[in-house]
Enzyme design. Structure first.
Site, short mmCIF file in Angstrom:
data_model
loop_
_atom_site.label_atom_id
_atom_site.label_comp_id
_atom_site.label_asym_id
_atom_site.label_seq_id
_atom_site.Cartn_x
_atom_site.Cartn_y
_atom_site.Cartn_z
N ARG A 175 32.47 40.99 39.10
CA ARG A 175 32.54 41.11 40.46
C ARG A 175 33.43 41.09 42.04
NH1 ARG A 175 27.86 38.61 36.86
NH2 ARG A 175 26.20 40.00 37.18
N GLU B 31 34.67 48.84 36.14
CA GLU B 31 32.80 48.72 37.32
C GLU B 31 32.72 47.78 37.88
OE1 GLU B 31 28.15 48.51 36.84
OE2 GLU B 31 29.44 49.71 35.36
N HIS C 15 42.04 37.71 31.09
CA HIS C 15 42.71 39.03 31.52
C HIS C 15 41.68 40.19 30.78
CE1 HIS C 15 45.75 37.25 27.67
NE2 HIS C 15 45.21 38.70 28.15
N GLU D 281 47.32 41.20 32.03
CA GLU D 281 48.84 40.60 31.98
C GLU D 281 48.65 41.86 31.85
OE1 GLU D 281 50.50 39.49 27.79
OE2 GLU D 281 48.14 39.55 28.01
N GLU E 99 40.84 40.52 22.60
CA GLU E 99 41.16 39.66 22.96
C GLU E 99 40.99 38.18 22.63
OE1 GLU E 99 45.09 37.22 23.92
OE2 GLU E 99 45.40 39.03 24.20
N GLN F 9 30.38 42.20 31.50
CA GLN F 9 29.71 42.58 29.83
C GLN F 9 30.91 44.00 29.80
OE1 GLN F 9 27.09 43.24 31.30
NE2 GLN F 9 26.47 45.68 32.39
N VAL G 59 26.89 45.58 26.37
CA VAL G 59 25.69 46.59 26.71
C VAL G 59 26.08 47.65 25.72
CG1 VAL G 59 24.76 48.21 28.18
CG2 VAL G 59 25.21 45.95 28.91
#
Length: 289
Positions: A30, A77, A95, A143, A207, A225, A277
């Site tokens: 978001r 997204e 990150h 990064e 990671e 997600q 998802v």
């Protein structure tokens, strides 16, 4: 007796995630100003705006950005909820990472456009890989990793976990990922595991980072997600349910079509509460058209 034996999954079912046609589709998070973030990602990172949609009845907008088409590349997204200008990133999200042939040049370009460089370019401690860190307008860290070439510039999502071995097992069993690299750095009191569907330089990896002695993190409300494709949402969902019984986690949406779109999905939390998802491959491609 019959009821107990029905609960035991077949070997064929448990092997399914490794045979399934899977790839990372996108990371969802978001932002407080969609146009501002689009401008930053396109001008500073060189991403392309792939599509944008506004859903006024639900009071949100989305933008998909990446380095190549969604049919073949991992993308971000971005979600803007009407009237919400900031979010709490929490302590668990780490990150994203972008691979580039010249970190020094990329940092110069980002600085020239007013970007916030939080770690100057240079070799990693105790190694030779050249990296830098940049903060986007919402406070997400990126990064920058120097690589001569890569088919997937958007190459990492870093999440912190409370038990690395448990997380590795979960992503191997529930999602069919491979442990492509594991690094233990006792001198800095952390360990990492790279999980993915191909080698690190070929694809996007998760990671997973374990900081010695830290078993829990705050999730905040900013990062949402990752989405991963599957040829069979129902079969994949069944595997996930069995793995959750063994290692922990929670199913948040049973397999089935999304009302209105008809794309079949299922979603779940891993043992640390990170959400994935699973999206039907064919339905996803139809959605793009």
């Amino acid at each position: 007796m019959a009821e107990g034996s029905a609960a035991v999954p077949s070997t064929e079912l448990l092997e399914w995630p490794k045979k399934d046609k899977r790839r990372f589709l996108h990371a969802v998070y978001r932002v407080g100003d969609l146009d501002r973030t689009i401008k930053f990602y396109t001008e500073c990172f060189g991403m392309k705006l792939l599509r944008k949609r506004d859903i006024p009845e639900e009071k949100y907008s989305n933008a998909f950005l990446g380095f190549g088409p969604e049919e073949s590349h991992f993308v971000v997204e971005l979600t803007y909820n009407y009237g919400v200008t900031s979010y709490d990133i929490g302590t668990g999200f780490g990150h994203f990472a972008i691979a580039t042939p010249d970190v020094y040049k990329m940092v110069e370009d980002i600085r020239a456009k007013g970007g916030d460089i939080t770690r100057e370019p240079g070799p990693v401690k105790g190694g030779t890989s050249v990296i830098a860190f940049v903060k986007d307008p919402d406070g997400y860290i990126f990064e920058l990793i120097q690589r001569a070439s890569t088919p997937e510039p958007l190459c990492q999502v870093m999440l912190r976990v409370g038990d690395l071995d448990r997380s590795v097992k979960f992503y191997e069993k529930a999602l069919g990922m491979k442990l492509v690299k594991k690094v233990d750095r006792p001198e800095y009191k952390y360990s990492i595991a790279m999980m993915g569907y191909a080698e690190e330089h070929e694809t996007i990896v998760l990671e997973l980072t374990y900081n010695y002695g830290v078993t829990e993190y705050t999730k905040g409300n900013a990062y949402a997600q990752v989405a991963i494709s599957t040829d069979d949402v129902y079969k994949s969902g069944e595997v996930v349910e069995h793995v959750i019984q063994e290692l922990g986690g929670k199913v948040t949406r049973k397999p089935g079509p999304i009302p209105g779109i008809n794309t079949k999905i299922t979603s779940f939390l891993d043992p640390d509460g990170w959400k994935t998802v699973l999206v039907d491959n064919e339905d996803f491609l139809k959605e793009l058209k």
